[in-house]
Design an enzyme around this catalytic site. Structure first.
Site, short mmCIF file in Angstrom:
data_model
loop_
_atom_site.label_atom_id
_atom_site.label_comp_id
_atom_site.label_asym_id
_atom_site.label_seq_id
_atom_site.Cartn_x
_atom_site.Cartn_y
_atom_site.Cartn_z
N ASP A 190 -0.74 -2.60 4.07
CA ASP A 190 -1.88 -3.33 3.54
C ASP A 190 -3.16 -2.51 3.66
O ASP A 190 -3.39 -1.83 4.66
CB ASP A 190 -2.03 -4.65 4.30
CG ASP A 190 -2.96 -5.61 3.61
OD1 ASP A 190 -2.67 -5.97 2.47
OD2 ASP A 190 -3.99 -5.98 4.21
N GLU A 210 -0.62 -0.64 -0.45
CA GLU A 210 -1.43 -1.60 -1.18
C GLU A 210 -2.85 -1.05 -1.27
O GLU A 210 -3.53 -0.91 -0.25
CB GLU A 210 -1.40 -2.95 -0.48
CG GLU A 210 -2.07 -4.07 -1.26
CD GLU A 210 -3.47 -4.40 -0.76
OE1 GLU A 210 -4.13 -5.25 -1.38
OE2 GLU A 210 -3.91 -3.81 0.26
#
Length: 679
Positions: free
Chosen positions: A83, A124
């Site tokens: 992330d 991401e």
């Protein structure tokens, strides 16, 4: 483990120019003050919300954390999302966002524990599309965060050229989105849409939630960089509401996503075509809650019966099953706009990129695969004890250790006679061959079986399979020849296969001296030996001989693409699993490929000898083996296939006394005997 704000900057604090250069997700400085137990207050880097603190990827403590936790995750999953990955690379005087070359070093740090298991990383990065292209150029999976805005622009204006351009240039190894838990990204499409086009979409969607701004307690999603004014980072709306809850427009948007290159990711609110949750914003003051409705079971049941969603689900099923979507995408331009078409390929081309297939990822991520954690409960009761005795193997780390184990001493059966000979292998080098024959042979001319041992192309020796070879010789009344072919990585493909072919050619040519019936020569092997058996059958056919009467590729290692669902399902460390399989194939291929390296890639299977194939249901190779057997049958080859429930890789030799193991060996030895008898 964390980044001390004051220690990061050479002078203890950033200069005004350094602060302005930062890529920021909030208007104030990206740090938070903490008071330690000793009473000292320290500032730690804090890019996002108060509960999130940035970590230092170069810290030994962080890297140890990665090793422990990612190593554990890698045993059970094929893909791990990192992330907000681009914020992990920081250097004074830069934006501290996707800073090169540091960002590639950070990626390598995170990938180290993943590589050992063949697990992929999905970074991401919610930013301009050019970063996704840069990641894709290096072979990484990425997200397509540009599609949502481009699709909205196309539906709002009737133009398709912007979307069609993106379809032509977008990465193919990507996960497509229309919505996520963070809303609809805006910054991703700068350069694909101009400022006026972005503002058209942004303003139209923002008007739908204007009346809710009075309830928002948290600042809206913004981004600030290099002295520029703050920009809106994402739109707070469900995709369905962004399209005015128009069923036709929404269904069209989803169809385009499902047809776009990559693997579609459908957010749960989007799956139910959820409208903006205005009550949640009023209650929580969190702007993203508009797209995070907590559905009751009754609400779900009502939504899935919606006629538009029923149509969508049919399209999704088509997307997940039709072979065209594993083919190539074509973007065509016509008088009325653009069209998307998927063209099926009969089989992936030789040399195609290795990695995740859409089929395999869909299988795992959609929950059709079994959890690795309940593997033991699925194992046949007679085989569980043996599974617990198998040592966990991790390739390539354990390669030398396993090779250096003391040689196993198997007692020879009094019903069999054992000897060794040396023949010329490929290139003329000496090659040891173990010979097993019935003790009652008495000079009879017998059929022969060329047996190729297993070991993932990198391990093993004929001696380790002495019990199996003696049983084959005695019960099938034949002579078994087991060559000590060369192993990778020291001798990558095609060394082992050429050694096997040299042994076959020698056996056929020296049949009279060996008192062998040259018309009754069969080949067989398990695991990598089964893979070599399948490859050798192809090679002998294409080279015009020697003639084979039968082949027995047992639970064969035949596909280097790691695409089949069972490749993702079987991750248990105590058996041959995905991580070891990927490592072994990498060592074996050494840059080579093709149908003789990986027989599952063979385009033509006609003209091969009859085959017997067996596989356990809990074997990593289950699905590729079943597929290969089906293709043999479709090619007109006589094939007998057995699938054993509850059985893992090579079960019949690991737990030889189990009744299911005896039944499996009796089956394939009986089939071999019948083949030799011409039945």
């Amino acid at each position: 483990m964390f980044i001390d704000w004051e220690k990061f900057w050479p002078n203890g604090e950033p200069t005004e120019a350094e602060l302005e250069a930062l890529y920021r997700r909030k208007l104030q400085g990206p740090y938070k003050a903490f008071t330690r137990k000793d009473g000292k207050t320290v500032k730690l880097w804090n890019t996002f919300f108060e509960e999130q603190v940035d970590i230092d990827p170069w810290s030994p403590v962080t890297q140890d954390y990665y090793e422990r936790n990612l190593e554990r995750l890698c045993r059970y999953v094929p893909l791990i999302r990192f992330d907000a990955f681009a914020y992990a690379s920081k250097r004074p005087g830069t934006s501290c966002f996707f800073v090169e070359p540091e960002v590639w070093e950070v990626l390598d740090i995170g990938m180290r524990p993943l590589r050992r298991h063949g697990t992929e990383m999905l970074p991401e990065i919610h930013e301009n599309y050019t970063i996704q292209l840069k990641m894709a150029e290096r072979g990484h999976w990425v997200y397509d965060f540009a599609l949502p805005m481009l699709m909205l622009h196309g539906l709002m204006t009737g133009r398709t050229d912007r979307l069609a351009h993106w379809m032509r240039i977008c990465p193919r190894r990507q996960f497509t989105t229309l919505d996520t838990h963070d809303g609809i990204g805006v910054v991703d499409v700068a350069g694909l849409l101009d400022d006026d086009e972005i503002d058209l979409v942004r303003e139209r969607v923002n008007r739908k939630v204007e009346h809710l701004q009075q309830y928002v307690a948290l600042p809206p999603g913004i981004v600030k960089m290099s002295g520029a004014k703050a920009r809106q980072y994402q739109l707070m709306s469900t995709y369905y509401s962004a399209l005015d809850e128009d069923d036709d427009a929404y269904l069209l948007a989803r169809v385009v996503q499902l047809y776009a290159p990559g693997i579609p990711q459908v957010y749960y609110v989007g799956l139910l075509a959820g409208a903006n949750d205005e009550e949640a914003i009023r209650r929580l003051g969190e702007p993203r809650s508009v797209n995070r409705h907590n559905y009751t079971v009754e609400e779900i049941a009502a939504r899935v019966s919606h006629p538009m969603l029923q149509k969508l689900f049919k399209v999704m099923r088509l997307r997940n099953t039709h072979p065209a979507f594993d083919g190539e995408l074509e973007v065509a331009e016509g008088a009325g706009g653009h069209t998307l078409a998927h063209v099926a390929q009969r089989r992936a081309p030789v040399g195609a990129e290795r990695g995740f297939s859409q089929q395999g990822l869909r299988y795992y991520l959609h929950g059709r695969g079994r959890s690795a954690m309940d593997f033991m409960s699925r194992v046949h009761p007679e085989l569980r004890e043996g599974l617990g005795m198998l040592p966990a193997l991790k390739l390539p780390d354990d390669l030398d250790k396993v090779r250096n184990f003391p040689p196993l001493a198997f007692p020879h059966s009094p019903e069999a006679k054992f000897s060794t000979i040396t023949i010329a292998g490929a290139g003329g080098q000496p090659m040891l061959v173990n010979v097993y024959e019935p003790a009652s042979r008495d000079g009879r001319v017998l059929p022969a079986l060329l047996w190729l041992h297993g070991g993932g192309y990198v391990l093993g020796h004929p001696d380790y399979e002495t019990p199996a070879c003696e049983e084959l010789a005695v019960l099938a009344d034949c002579v078994v020849y087991a060559p000590d072919y060369r192993l990778a990585p020291e001798h990558p493909y095609p060394a082992g296969l050429e050694d096997a072919y040299a042994a076959l050619a020698w056996l056929a040519g020296d049949a009279e001296a060996q008192r062998i019936d040259a018309s009754r020569i069969a080949i067989g092997g398990g695991s990598a030996g089964g893979g070599l058996c399948a490859a050798l059958a192809l090679l002998a056919r294409d080279r015009g001989g020697p003639s084979l009467c039968y082949q027995m590729p047992l639970y064969p290692m035949i596909d280097d693409r790691h695409e089949a669902p069972s490749s993702y399902e079987i991750t248990e460390p105590a058996v041959w699993n995905r991580a070891n399989n990927i490592a072994a194939w990498q060592m074996y291929l050494g840059g080579g490929d093709g149908p003789y390296a990986a027989p599952a890639r063979a385009e033509r299977l006609e003209g091969l000898p009859p085959a017997y194939i067996c596989i356990g249901q809990l074997d990593l190779f289950r699905d590729e083996t079943i597929s290969y057997a089906a293709r043999l049958a479709q090619a007109g080859v006589e094939v007998e296939l057995h699938l054993y429930p509850g059985c893992y890789h090579a079960f019949e030799n690991f737990v030889r006394d189990a009744s299911v193991s005896k039944r499996a060996r009796e089956s394939y030895i009986g089939a071999l005997a019948r083949a030799f008898a011409g039945e």
